[in-house]
Design a protein around this motif. Sequence first.
Motif, mmCIF file in Angstrom:
data_model
loop_
_atom_site.group_PDB
_atom_site.id
_atom_site.type_symbol
_atom_site.label_atom_id
_atom_site.label_comp_id
_atom_site.label_asym_id
_atom_site.label_seq_id
_atom_site.Cartn_x
_atom_site.Cartn_y
_atom_site.Cartn_z
ATOM 1 N N THR A 186 4.402 14.909 -29.734
ATOM 2 C CA THR A 186 3.560 15.126 -28.558
ATOM 3 C C THR A 186 2.088 14.993 -28.925
ATOM 4 N N MET A 187 1.703 15.551 -30.069
ATOM 5 C CA MET A 187 0.322 15.452 -30.521
ATOM 6 C C MET A 187 -0.090 13.997 -30.727
ATOM 7 N N GLU B 37 -2.314 21.424 -18.240
ATOM 8 C CA GLU B 37 -1.338 20.362 -18.529
ATOM 9 C C GLU B 37 -0.955 20.367 -20.004
ATOM 10 N N LEU B 38 -1.954 20.555 -20.897
ATOM 11 C CA LEU B 38 -1.679 20.574 -22.329
ATOM 12 C C LEU B 38 -0.829 21.784 -22.713
ATOM 13 N N LYS C 7 -0.692 24.657 -31.600
ATOM 14 C CA LYS C 7 -0.609 23.935 -30.333
ATOM 15 C C LYS C 7 -1.651 24.455 -29.343
ATOM 16 N N PHE C 8 -1.849 25.767 -29.321
ATOM 17 C CA PHE C 8 -2.877 26.331 -28.436
ATOM 18 C C PHE C 8 -4.263 25.821 -28.832
ATOM 19 N N ASP C 9 -4.561 25.846 -30.129
ATOM 20 C CA ASP C 9 -5.873 25.401 -30.590
ATOM 21 C C ASP C 9 -6.095 23.916 -30.311
ATOM 22 N N PRO D 187 8.742 18.821 -35.412
ATOM 23 C CA PRO D 187 8.739 17.368 -35.150
ATOM 24 C C PRO D 187 8.463 16.991 -33.701
ATOM 25 N N LEU D 188 8.984 17.756 -32.744
ATOM 26 C CA LEU D 188 8.762 17.427 -31.340
ATOM 27 C C LEU D 188 7.301 17.635 -30.959
#
Length: 312
Positions: free
Chosen positions: A173-174, A120-121, A143-145, A168-169
């Motif tokens: 999300t983070m 999902e992530l 993002k993977f980490d 920014p997007l």
Amino acid sequence: MNGQGGTAVRMTGVRLRQPHFQLGPIHLEVPAGFVTAIVGPNGSGKSTTFRLMLDLTKPDEGGIEVLGRTIGNGKSIELLKRVGYLPEEPYRHDNVIRGMDKAEFYKHWYPDWDVNHYRELLRLFEVDHSIRLGKMSKGMRRKFDLALTLSHHPDLLLLDEPSSGLDPLAWRTMIELLHRYMESGDRTILIASHVVEEVKRLADFIVFMVNGKVLGMYEKDELLTGWHQFYFPGGYEKWRAVLSEMPGLAGLEDAGGVVRAVTSSAREADAWIAARELVPAGRKSMELDDILAVLVEREKRQRQYGMKGVVQ
């Protein structure tokens, strides 16, 4: 966010001496169930502090407890399965493997690994884990980490500059994911960040760290409402003696035709000013980077002139 009470991390008299840097002595308690942000300039010791908490670096003095267990007694492996750690820089030795291979390795170490949450992530971050890690862009690797760090549902997250490289997007999300992570109320985040907006959106408590020293820990809302700067018309000599007794005075300087007085106790300063019928030319609340700049300057003066204490 609602915490469950208790302490997630406790550092007592921790000191580390290196050839060109000394950390500590650090006395710090990170409350469980909340988000605490460590804010400070580069080279303050934030990353080293994380490594000490993870038993990756050994202190010369002092004690460290994480999630109620003592660090450094040779029994940290089971404890660290409950911790998610995102270092500031990715591990270079991973560059030759694919993301899916690293995930496969991770799941053997973490009994609570959740493959559905991991996928999902990846979908939310739009990451293709079939790519070799060394071929990913900086943002995609980050993002993977992040996905990897969150996928075993850790009780404690240690995040070192987590948004470095994010667009920014992805940053938004983070932030949403970290808010979701905290919803259960029994998890804790300790984050080191230079991004003021990130700290304001996430943190419940803020720790200022400069030159290997913790200068203070503050509740975020009280900090941002308490620190203000007042401007008084006229020269420095006119106001120096008058303003020296202002409650919470943390800085006084000539700002070109006006004197700038910084206080950490705005409400008390307001009453003090009114009682003496003083008339400021203006006032302004302070952002985190402004407050940090004041504390950094005071720390420099302490080291140069041997002044004692930091106004809080």
